[in-house]
Design an enzyme around this catalytic site. Structure first.
Site, PDB file in Angstrom:
ATOM      1  N   THR B 145       0.953  -1.260   0.061  1.00 49.08           N
ATOM      2  CA  THR B 145      -0.150  -0.014   0.038  1.00 49.08           C
ATOM      3  C   THR B 145       1.010   1.311  -0.061  1.00 49.08           C
ATOM      4  O   THR B 145       1.260   1.792  -1.039  1.00 49.08           O
ATOM      5  CB  THR B 145      -1.072   0.015   1.164  1.00 49.08           C
ATOM      6  N   THR B 178      -2.349  -2.072   7.070  1.00 50.96           N
ATOM      7  CA  THR B 178      -2.207  -3.478   7.957  1.00 50.96           C
ATOM      8  C   THR B 178      -0.890  -3.921   7.717  1.00 50.96           C
ATOM      9  O   THR B 178      -0.174  -3.599   6.681  1.00 50.96           O
ATOM     10  CB  THR B 178      -3.167  -4.288   7.215  1.00 50.96           C
ATOM     11  N   GLU B 258       6.129   4.236   7.647  1.00 52.57           N
ATOM     12  CA  GLU B 258       5.796   5.641   6.895  1.00 52.57           C
ATOM     13  C   GLU B 258       6.559   6.728   7.259  1.00 52.57           C
ATOM     14  O   GLU B 258       6.584   7.094   8.618  1.00 52.57           O
ATOM     15  CB  GLU B 258       4.324   5.576   7.278  1.00 52.57           C
TER      16      GLU B 258
END
Lengths: 383, 383
Positions: B145, B178, B258
């Site tokens: 993602t 996730t 991130e």
């Protein structure tokens, strides 16, 4: 209006050179009596600063004549030297004003683990004791650290007044700099009434503010009451005034929290107890993903569910509802058709979470978003 | 090397159009046998996604033949419809491959609360079942993602192999997306051995990764073992291999978290129990002020003390020590002379905290800094 507006209070502020910025960094608040009633609420952090230790001792008899403030240095984690420095500072105040040293409290805010520059501090004390007057607003300015505006409040009683000043961003969770609050009143009060009113008001105001989940080593709220108005308000009247003053200061603190662009009010209901609701509200209020979404005005309610799903609270995982600004965005743990279109562009965001058990537990917490500015401010504080 | 490197595993990946970006977003991993042993570890979040519910049911008998993956949509908080969509997806896989539907698990990652675009998903299943082959790396890419690189690992046993792929940033505290991990091995294993090894390895690796304290609704780690090598490793040998694979993937996940600019390892000792040490390490690892200081390479050890002082752990508040990269910055809760000069400019920062009780409790947690990039990524995810 300032903390020197109620009768019988004096203040002074000075620039002692503790802050590298050259901004005012010391203040003194003096109660002229005739009464010297005092109450205090302190940080729950087990690592607490020397001035907190000293002020707790000073408040043990419920009496205070003065509070010495400094910003720019927290005097925390400085060992025995830190404590002796705090003692020397209040002894200087006491000597110069003719008080017993146990009648003087101390509050510090700023960097942790930096020894106090005692030459500057003691010179500052001399400045302060020599310039006492109606200088409450200057004191409110001198206690600021990363605050962008000073915070003051005045509540008018029936023939008496209650004033306050504050700095920082919240009792339970002040950001890098401590929350310090000073309340002054010329009402005449029994000490236990003052203490109970202060504790109650803190629980309902500063303790519901949770900016980043961190709790300072230095948080201190002190109230001084001198009876100069010769009026004893009813317990209800006084408690209402203290609550009003604390709520007003808490609003100012929240609005000026580091890097804040949104004020977020989180209410949780539908769980078994108020404590469980508070757990869930705090879990959400501290969730960085949720806080980043708020910064982006993003109605990403899925993050609300992901956060509360980890909270220590009774819930029906298939019957959770979420409302943003009064609009249902999630019902029965499922998004509503217009969930993504809710407008969160305003500065105030109201979040209501129902955990779906039908239980009576409810609680409210106020937090802020997590912004670029927060990271910027907090990534280079000591250097 | 990829999850299709061990004998008897096939994979496929495709772009079904679930992600607006047009990047690959579906994958299928198939175990060709002869054995179909499977083990799984799932999110502890009480709000969990439909595919988690389905996969737990599929794993109840300890057997799996395939796992269907999609990225771009978490299929969480979609109510009964979400569950039916997950069922329909695995039924399509099962039908096309001639499996029983209870032999197919499903893992989803992406936005919460968005209904699955089932026309795209079912078309994607057709693509996947028609293109199975040695495509493990393509599958690792399709489950990404906000990951910037795919994560893969291969561990060579004595005549058998163990491979893995992962995405996300950590089991206990994945960021917006996730954590999904798939492990494949051609070793022959009893199911209870496989399950115990996986649980142990997760506890020591993914469960020590704590990026932001948030825990996804979708976290899933599944291991499939087919015995195609005809070798049964000893329990110790297998556990070591699973631990090595998980540790490697955890390192990759941490490095790609991130907005990460620093990898921070936090060790806490000197408290009564390991659990208390873990509490303290987690409290520190989730403290935004500390994480911002790490981002700024700022050796602001005062924030370490302020954070651990709030932890649920036995400590001697006047005997806490802190070491940054092996250098003492705080001893007996007081800064060392050179504390501010410690160099934290590297990408890896090692923090050791001794809570000073002399107790045997110890624990380690890995986290990251809190950067501008983190805020940027997470402030506009759903919009």
């Amino acid at each position: 209006m300032s903390i020197t507006t109620p009768k019988g209070f004096l203040a002074a502020a000075t620039t002692a050179g503790i802050k590298p910025s050259g901004n005012p960094d010391m203040a003194l608040v003096v109660n002229e009596g005739p009464e010297f009633t005092a109450a205090g609420v302190f940080t729950r952090n087990r690592v607490f600063a020397a001035p907190v230790k000293l002020s707790k001792q000073a408040l043990a008899d419920g009496q205070l004549k003065a509070i010495l403030y400094n910003s720019g240095n927290a005097n925390a984690c400085n060992g025995e030297r830190g404590y002796q420095d705090a003692v020397a500072s209040v002894e200087a105040v006491a000597e110069q004003l003719g008080f017993a040293s146990e009648d003087v409290a101390a509050c510090s805010t700023g960097l942790i683990g930096e020894p106090m520059p005692m030459d500057k501090v003691l010179a500052g004390v001399g400045e302060l004791t020599g310039s006492l007057g109606d200088n409450g607003s200057a004191a409110a300015e001198a206690i600021m650290t990363t605050d962008t505006v000073k915070k003051e409040v005045l509540v008018a009683g029936n023939g008496w007044q209650l004033a306050g000043m504050g700095k920082g961003v919240g009792m339970m969770a002040p950001s890098l700099a401590t929350m310090l609050v000073c309340l002054t009143t010329d009402a005449s009060l029994a000490q236990d009434v003052a203490q109970a009113a202060l504790k109650k008001a803190c629980d309902l105001t500063f303790n519901t503010l949770d900016i980043d989940g961190s709790t300072s080593t230095n948080d201190t709220v002190i109230l001084m009451a001198n009876g100069a108005s010769e009026i004893t308000p009813s317990v209800e009247e006084f408690e209402a005034a203290v609550l009003q003053a604390c709520a007003d200061l808490a609003d100012q603190l929240q609005g000026d929290a580091e890097g804040v662009t949104k004020r977020v009010k989180i209410t949780v209901q539908g769980t078994t107890t108020n404590e469980q609701a508070l757990n869930a509200a705090r879990t959400l209020g501290r969730d960085n993903l949720f806080k980043c979404a708020m910064f982006g005005s993003d109605p990403n309610w899925g993050r609300v569910l992901a956060a509360v799903g980890m909270a220590d609270a009774d819930m029906d995982p298939e019957n959770i509802s979420v409302y943003f600004n009064g609009e249902a965005v999630c019902e029965q743990t499922t998004g509503t058709p217009n969930a993504r279109n809710v407008d969160l562009s305003g500065a105030d965001i109201d979040v209501l979470v129902d955990l779906g058990t039908g239980g009576p537990g409810t609680a409210m917490v106020r937090t802020t978003d997590l912004s670029h500015e927060y990271v910027e401010i907090n990534s280079a504080y000591s250097s």
